[in-house]
Write a protein that holds these residues in place. Structure first.
Motif, short mmCIF file in Angstrom:
data_model
loop_
_atom_site.label_atom_id
_atom_site.label_comp_id
_atom_site.label_asym_id
_atom_site.label_seq_id
_atom_site.Cartn_x
_atom_site.Cartn_y
_atom_site.Cartn_z
N ALA A 283 0.75 -1.57 0.08
CA ALA A 283 0.25 -0.23 -0.36
C ALA A 283 0.72 1.07 0.01
O ALA A 283 0.92 2.15 -0.51
N ILE A 284 2.12 1.11 0.87
CA ILE A 284 2.91 2.53 0.76
C ILE A 284 3.58 2.53 -0.91
O ILE A 284 3.91 3.76 -1.13
N ARG A 285 3.97 1.58 -1.08
CA ARG A 285 4.36 1.79 -2.11
C ARG A 285 3.62 2.28 -3.04
O ARG A 285 3.81 3.03 -4.35
N ALA A 293 2.30 10.30 -10.66
CA ALA A 293 2.11 9.46 -11.52
C ALA A 293 1.06 11.07 -11.83
O ALA A 293 0.66 11.51 -12.80
N VAL A 294 -0.29 11.24 -11.12
CA VAL A 294 -1.09 11.83 -11.07
C VAL A 294 -0.52 13.75 -10.65
O VAL A 294 -1.15 13.91 -11.10
N SER A 295 0.44 14.03 -9.61
CA SER A 295 0.79 15.40 -9.76
C SER A 295 1.49 15.56 -11.13
O SER A 295 1.35 16.75 -11.26
N ALA A 320 -4.73 3.94 -5.46
CA ALA A 320 -4.10 4.71 -4.24
C ALA A 320 -4.87 4.61 -3.79
O ALA A 320 -4.54 5.04 -2.51
N VAL A 321 -5.86 5.91 -3.68
CA VAL A 321 -7.35 6.24 -2.12
C VAL A 321 -7.53 4.35 -2.07
O VAL A 321 -8.05 4.44 -1.07
N LEU A 335 -3.90 12.29 0.22
CA LEU A 335 -3.36 11.68 -1.06
C LEU A 335 -1.76 13.59 -1.45
O LEU A 335 -1.30 13.87 -1.32
N TYR A 336 -2.83 14.80 -1.33
CA TYR A 336 -2.35 16.17 -1.64
C TYR A 336 -1.74 16.15 -0.59
O TYR A 336 -1.09 17.31 -1.12
#
Length: 871
Positions: A283-285, A293-295, A320-321, A335-336
């Motif tokens: 999960a952390i990875r 990727a998203v950013s 990720a969520v 995440l933000y």
């Protein structure tokens, strides 16, 4: 060695080898219909490999942002489960466009790895293409083998098959053999036990490919045959994250300084630590990888959405969520909060992260909130499915509906079912998923024939800025077939007045006229690999000779007016709202324009009016069009030209100026702002967190807008009486209507009270259930009020009401919560079943649901069938 130092040394090494260092292309690809994202370093150089353009610089090097989550290269489901796969990654590469070939590529790669980076030579293995005995009948790459043999022992040179050692851009196009360089980072004891040569290309986490040297020497034709390219090229790609793993002496790319600051922040936020359980580690990875990727995608202009590239980004973010929600107990957005740390790691190399920070954080936070809400709804729906299932196996189709309609992740469904003692019909789910993929693939299938070349070595020139009509020669053509568009032809001319879709502006339409008067219509114009391609539903009868190419002048004029208006709108928004406003996308058509921009609140009526007035003042000011088609990009920016994030600009650019508005732009424009006539905003709203959208019209569309409004005003005056003030008359009617509505509501409530007493007397007891199925003369709101009031007087109540309103059928189902629990009855499922009789559908919660349909004649049968649910 820090990752920053690794990157610098690579670029400096090739700079000293007379390579030009070029910037990374954007992660999101805008002018290549074959790709959504940059998935390899060579993407931005495709036009050179294809021979569509000649490279000004024959030797270049770069570090390229890449994303592999769709199509042929799809690593998404592997990410997090091992220690070296990633969605977004950096690809270090050096390129030769006919300048050097295998010898230099091999020798320089060895020099950099062993002498500059100091990697132990004995830990390195290389692979060489062994040839193939299939239709291509290719031989061993003896040339590469001999060059490698001069550098390292033969036992470290391994033969590679076509899958591993023959690189192809796609089903068609440039390709060739390659040599991969692998490194063995295991302990000396492990190396003695099993030679590294046995583990190359076996997905071993410590024997990994670090660099791929591709020798592009063939072209793959549509019929599958290979032909030699006129020039040979070099295309190399070295995984930056894997290289850092090797040089920093760690066993995982996630243990490098590219990821460890992110990992520490995730541990701090969630309270879960690396190294305790495999689920938490994965999960952390996943989170550490996906936030990158998203950013980067958002920074390059791609917002999460439900289609295309935006859907891919949303899918990554939701993955990720989901991992955070399931394994890190992250029930609130988090995440933000990682964006700040990502900028500290990569902001120097990629400054777009820093400049777009606020937007990235806001978009991610909003998406997190939205998906966490979806997860909560999905849990309720899944619980409902479980309760309505007999046995211990959940139907795969129902799980697919939960996944497809509500976005509920299937692995989370499986996990929850396992905890409840149920199992998922995995085969049924996979069958439903595959059926959907097949439908999607068939809908988007495109078949392209090889180009038929009529005039080789013909350089294409765009003349559409200066003329809308010119004589052209057909250079090449091909037939294209797709499910969506049917049979079409793509045509390339030696020069063209047709503007190709780009920068938000649609492509030109028009026609070709042959010397004998035959007409071939051009229905669209796009750019592919730096060539302007014209689309037509037919092929000219005679291919040789010249044609008169004519652009649809009226459409071009309207489109140009709208494009100029977007520039003035951009200037107006920055003037009225502030300089934080940046363009985030646009669509320029002949009928309207759309403009997306960064701003964090809805525009007031006063602000919209001020923006409109600002633009129209520039139109009335008759500002002339000024352009510079070939100005150094640094000079253009120094003059104040606006550049867009996510766009790739060359060394020289075109600037477009109207008064104080100056932008880098390749689109078409009017010669004077007065040609726009007038500017009118038709809508303003939100697109995503921090992104607003304005739609507007100009020229003839504004005239039509005012003409229609004026005609409607006269019609309203006729209806109200010509001597009345229409505004006051409508306000008076609204007040009167509101009073009448209150009276009607009161009458309906009285009617419902009387009906309630009457219906309660008709309730029958069946199998411990107080049951009633009746047709009534009420609307949907009245039926809802009625059944809930009845539910206050009786427990164990099951009521189904039917009604016909305005030719439509309505069903309302109410079930007491006691029955939902004790009898496992579900109103939502019941109305979905009964909705078939009224030729409609519906849904809702287990205790209350409604359905609507187009067959009122089926109401009686639906009421009759309701009793079966309690029998």
């Amino acid at each position: 060695m820090t990752s920053q130092k690794v990157r610098e040394q690579f670029l400096n090494f090739f700079k000293n080898k007379e390579h030009k260092i070029v910037p990374s292309a954007p992660l999101v690809i805008k002018n290549d219909p074959t790709l959504m994202f940059t998935n390899a370093g060579m993407n931005q150089f495709k036009e050179f490999f294809l021979g569509n353009s000649q490279a000004k610089e024959k030797q270049v090097a770069d570090t390229q942002k890449c994303l592999r989550v769709s199509g042929k290269h799809n690593d998404l489901e592997e990410v997090g489960k091992d220690t070296y796969h990633h969605t977004m990654f950096e690809m270090l590469g050096n390129w030769s466009f006919g300048a050097y070939f295998k010898k230099e590529a091999i020798e320089w790669a060895w020099e950099l790895l062993t002498e500059v980076y100091g990697i132990d030579k004995d830990s390195l293995y290389v692979t060489v293409f062994e040839g193939s005995d299939d239709a291509d009948n290719l031989e061993l790459d003896k040339e590469a083998f001999e060059f490698w043999k001069a550098i390292l022992p033969e036992e470290r040179i391994l033969m590679g098959n076509k899958k591993d050692n023959f690189w192809e851009m796609g089903d068609q196009g440039p390709c060739g053999p390659c040599s991969e360089i692998h490194v063995d980072i295991r302990s000396e004891a492990e190396k003695k036990q099993t030679p590294g040569s046995k583990l190359v290309n076996k997905d071993h986490p410590q024997v990994v490919e670090v660099w791929n040297l591709v020798f592009i020497q063939y072209n793959r034709k549509a019929n599958g045959e290979l032909e030699d390219l006129p020039e040979k090229h070099i295309d190399t790609g070295m995984g930056f994250e894997r290289l850092c793993m090797v040089l920093q002496g760690v066993q995982s790319t996630y243990d490098t300084d590219i990821f460890t600051p992110l990992t520490r922040e995730i541990e701090t936020i969630t309270g879960h630590k690396v190294g305790l359980t495999e689920e938490v580690d994965i999960a952390i990875r996943v989170v550490a990888d996906h936030i990158r990727a998203v950013s980067f995608a958002i920074a390059d202009g791609q917002l999460p959405s439900n289609t295309g590239a935006g859907y891919v980004i949303r899918r990554i973010l939701r993955r990720a969520v989901r991992y955070g929600f399931t394994f890190l107990d992250a029930k609130e957005p988090f995440l933000y909060r990682l964006v700040k740390v990502l900028i500290e790691i990569m902001g120097k190399a990629f400054p777009e992260l820093k400049s777009q920070r606020q937007l990235i954080e806001n978009v991610i936070k909003e998406e997190e909130n939205s998906f966490l809400s979806t997860l909560e709804q999905g849990l309720v729906l899944l619980d409902s499915i479980v309760k309505s299932t007999s046995g211990k196996t959940i139907d795969g189709d129902k799980a697919f509906e939960l996944y497809d309609t509500f976005g509920f992740p299937i692995d989370l469904t499986s996990l929850i079912l396992e905890e409840k003692g149920y199992e998922l019909d995995t085969a049924g789910f996979e069958k439903a998923l595959q059926a959907q993929k097949d439908r999607s693939r068939k809908a988007s299938e495109i078949s392209k024939a090889d180009w038929t070349v009529l005039h080789a070595d013909s350089e294409q020139e765009f003349v559409g800025y200066d003329q809308l009509e010119t004589e052209v020669k057909l250079v090449k053509y091909r037939k294209v077939e797709s499910k969506k568009d049917g049979e079409q032809y793509q045509l390339v001319f030696n020069l063209t007045p047709f503007y190709a879709e780009g920068g938000g502006q649609v492509g030109d339409k028009g026609y070709l006229e042959a010397s004998n008067g035959d007409i071939t219509y051009i229905i669209d114009t796009k750019k592919e690999n730096n060539e302007i391609v014209h689309f037509s539903e037919s092929l000219p009868k005679h291919l040789e000779g010249t044609f008169k190419a004519s652009v649809d002048e009226k459409q071009r004029y309207r489109t140009a007016a709208n494009h100029t208006a977007t520039h003035l709108l951009h200037q107006a928004l920055r003037q009225v709202l502030g300089t934080h406003v940046e363009q985030k996308g646009s669509a320029v058509h002949s009928k309207y324009l759309r403009f997306d921009f960064s701003h964090f609140s809805k525009l007031t009526v006063e602000e919209l009016r001020e923006v409109e007035n600002f633009v129209n003042a520039r139109i009335e000011g008759k500002l002339p069009f000024e352009e510079n088609r070939n100005i150094p990009v640094k000079e253009a920016l120094a003059q104040g030209a606006m550049a867009l994030f996510g766009e790739k600009y060359g060394d020289t650019v075109r600037t477009v100026r109207f008064g104080q508005s100056i932008e880098l732009c390749g689109g078409t424009h009017v010669q004077n702002t007065s040609d726009i006539w007038h500017f009118k905003i038709t809508s303003e709203g939100a697109v995503a967190a921090g992104i607003r959208r304005i739609e507007a019209i100009t020229t003839d569309a504004v005239k039509d807008f005012y003409f229609t409004n004026n005609r409607q005003l006269f019609e309203i005056k006729d209806l109200l009486g010509k001597n009345q003030d229409p505004v006051k008359a409508v306000a008076s009617m609204q007040d009167e209507n509101a009073q009448l509505k209150k009276q009607v509501e009161a009458l309906l409530k009285d009617k419902a009270k009387g009906l309630k007493s009457e219906l309660l007397q008709r309730v029958e007891s069946h199998s411990g259930v107080q049951f009633l199925a009746e047709k009534v003369d009420l609307d949907a709101a009245g039926m809802k009020d009625l059944v809930f009031e009845m539910g206050q007087d009786k427990t164990d109540l099951f009521v189904l009401l039917g009604a016909e309103k305005e030719g439509k059928a309505l069903l309302t189902c109410y079930i007491s919560k006691e029955l939902v629990a004790s009898k496992e009855l579900n109103a939502g499922q019941i109305v979905r079943e009964l909705g078939k009789y009224i030729q409609g559908g519906g849904g809702g919660q287990p205790f209350f649901a409604t359905a609507g349909g187009k067959n009122p004649a089926g109401i009686d049968e639906a009421l009759e069938k309701a009793k079966a649910f309690i029998s």
